[in-house]
Scaffold this active site. Structure first.
Site, PDB file in Angstrom:
ATOM      1  N   MET A  30       0.853  -1.191   0.000  1.00  0.00           N
ATOM      2  CA  MET A  30       0.000   0.000   0.000  1.00  0.00           C
ATOM      3  C   MET A  30       0.894   1.248   0.000  1.00  0.00           C
ATOM      4  O   MET A  30       0.454   2.338   0.366  1.00  0.00           O
ATOM      5  CB  MET A  30      -0.935  -0.014   1.212  1.00  0.00           C
ATOM      6  N   HIS A  37       9.510  -3.523   3.420  1.00  0.00           N
ATOM      7  CA  HIS A  37       9.118  -3.709   2.013  1.00  0.00           C
ATOM      8  C   HIS A  37      10.353  -3.957   1.147  1.00  0.00           C
ATOM      9  O   HIS A  37      10.319  -4.775   0.227  1.00  0.00           O
ATOM     10  CB  HIS A  37       8.423  -2.446   1.478  1.00  0.00           C
ATOM     11  N   GLY A 147       4.872 -10.161   3.907  1.00  0.00           N
ATOM     12  CA  GLY A 147       5.578 -10.134   5.191  1.00  0.00           C
ATOM     13  C   GLY A 147       4.857 -10.983   6.231  1.00  0.00           C
ATOM     14  O   GLY A 147       3.638 -11.032   6.272  1.00  0.00           O
ATOM     15  N   ASP A 150       2.205  -9.525   9.120  1.00  0.00           N
ATOM     16  CA  ASP A 150       0.754  -9.675   8.954  1.00  0.00           C
ATOM     17  C   ASP A 150       0.444 -11.174   8.883  1.00  0.00           C
ATOM     18  O   ASP A 150       0.090 -11.705   7.828  1.00  0.00           O
ATOM     19  CB  ASP A 150       0.300  -8.950   7.683  1.00  0.00           C
ATOM     20  N   MET A 184       8.776  -3.181  11.660  1.00  0.00           N
ATOM     21  CA  MET A 184       8.614  -2.076  10.709  1.00  0.00           C
ATOM     22  C   MET A 184       7.200  -2.066  10.158  1.00  0.00           C
ATOM     23  O   MET A 184       6.638  -3.110   9.832  1.00  0.00           O
ATOM     24  CB  MET A 184       9.598  -2.238   9.562  1.00  0.00           C
ATOM     25  N   SER A 185       6.624  -0.869  10.083  1.00  0.00           N
ATOM     26  CA  SER A 185       5.261  -0.717   9.592  1.00  0.00           C
ATOM     27  C   SER A 185       5.090   0.716   9.117  1.00  0.00           C
ATOM     28  O   SER A 185       5.646   1.647   9.728  1.00  0.00           O
ATOM     29  CB  SER A 185       4.274  -0.987  10.736  1.00  0.00           C
ATOM     30  N   SER A 186       4.321   0.887   8.065  1.00  0.00           N
ATOM     31  CA  SER A 186       4.057   2.253   7.584  1.00  0.00           C
ATOM     32  C   SER A 186       3.339   3.048   8.671  1.00  0.00           C
ATOM     33  O   SER A 186       3.466   4.267   8.745  1.00  0.00           O
ATOM     34  CB  SER A 186       3.190   2.218   6.326  1.00  0.00           C
TER      35      SER A 186
HETATM   36  O1  PAF Z   1      -0.183  -5.837   3.519  1.00  0.00           O
HETATM   37  C1  PAF Z   1      -0.597  -4.908   2.792  1.00  0.00           C
HETATM   38  O2  PAF Z   1       0.094  -3.920   2.557  1.00  0.00           O
HETATM   39  C2  PAF Z   1      -1.991  -4.990   2.200  1.00  0.00           C
HETATM   40  O3  PAF Z   1      -2.878  -5.597   3.063  1.00  0.00           O
HETATM   41  C3  PAF Z   1      -2.002  -5.682   0.814  1.00  0.00           C
HETATM   42  C4  PAF Z   1      -1.569  -7.129   0.892  1.00  0.00           C
HETATM   43  C5  PAF Z   1      -1.104  -4.920  -0.148  1.00  0.00           C
HETATM   44  C6  PAF Z   1      -3.433  -5.649   0.254  1.00  0.00           C
HETATM   45  O4  PAF Z   1      -3.913  -4.354   0.133  1.00  0.00           O
END
Ligand code: PAF
Length: 281
Positions: A30, A37, A147, A150, A184-186
């Site tokens: 996203m 990432h 990742g 999640d 790490m997370s946005s």
């Molecule tokens: O993990 C994410 O960033 C989102 O849930 C994904 C997998 C891109 C779906 O929108």
């Protein structure tokens, strides 16, 4: 590096690559890319001839009171990071094309979506499953990389890939952490300086539980209590859940006899953060 917005163009690009015998790796995101990432991107780069990264803040995975509007976005920086990561295509579809007015199909993985984040984010995993299926059909990858932070999302995606017979290999990549252990997370960008310090308690709590588990503790309540004590010392932290679940079914367990996951969601300030560790011998 190509930037593709149109779904038809993305499909044509991937079809051509496939006809040329090229292997396509896909990293869905996203945006607001961080080192976690970049790790997925690096892995994708090493696996395939063509690397596609999607940047799409998917509206249907956010609840009405959630952070869709303020979800962090930095297009120029993301483009630079993708370029330097060796990405071949950024696929960044428009929400209007992904979800036209006539759109009505939902993909649902009900049992794996029920517990953990499914309780406080009803509809979230349906939104994730639906967009991921759409992104797979747009980018036509051979392999897709997600990742493990999640954890529940990854379980849902692995299940739908099996159930719906997608010919796509799903790879999970271990969580990348800051020096103090914070995953790490946005969404870490929402944290003030003080909240950022408190947020380190999440991984401290998980690692404490992991240590107790390694030392022989198998009672889930004891491990959860130990983790909760560490987090609730932080005045600005409010626990949504701390649970220990079977790694396959994601149902709660009382005694850990099979590999399990300790997963948690904690609100610190306005940021809802998730993290997990696997508990297995
Ligand atoms: O993990 C994410 O960033 C989102 O849930 C994904 C997998 C891109 C779906 O929108």
């Amino acid at each position: 590096m190509n930037i593709i917005q149109s779904i038809a163009e993305m499909q044509a690009f991937s079809e051509t690559a496939r006809m040329q015998g090229k292997k396509i790796a896909f990293v869905p995101t996203m945006g607001f890319l961080h080192a976690g990432h970049l790790f997925l991107i690096r892995h994708g780069r090493s696996l395939a001839d063509v690397l596609v990264v999607s940047i799409f803040v998917n509206p249907i995975q956010f609840g009405p009171a959630e952070d869709f509007n303020r979800y962090p976005r930095d297009w120029d920086r993301d483009v630079q990071l993708c370029k330097s990561g060796g990405v071949d295509v950024i696929f960044s579809p428009k929400a209007e094309e992904m979800y036209p007015e006539s759109f009505q199909t939902e993909v649902s993985v009900p049992l794996l979506s029920k517990n953990l984040c499914g309780i406080s984010r009803p509809g979230h995993f349906q939104g994730v499953a639906t967009v991921v299926v759409k992104l797979f059909n747009c980018t036509k990858p051979h392999v897709a990389i997600f990742g493990e932070k999640d954890f529940q999302q990854l379980a849902v995606i692995k299940r739908l890939v099996q159930d719906l017979n997608f010919d796509i290999q799903i790879i999970g990549i271990p969580t990348i952490r800051e020096a103090d252990g914070l995953a790490m997370s946005s969404r870490n960008t929402y944290l003030t300086e003080q909240e950022r310090r408190s947020a380190a308690s999440l991984s401290q709590a998980l690692f404490k539980a992991q240590e107790l588990f390694q030392n022989g503790e198998r009672d889930a309540r004891v491990l959860i209590q130990a983790a909760e004590t560490i987090i609730t010392r932080q005045k600005n932290a409010s626990v949504d859940y701390i649970k220990i679940c079977d790694i396959q079914t994601l149902q709660d367990v009382n005694t850990i006899a099979q590999p399990a996951v300790m997963a948690l969601a904690v609100k610190i300030g306005t940021a809802r953060l998730i993290d997990n560790v696997v508990l297995k011998e």
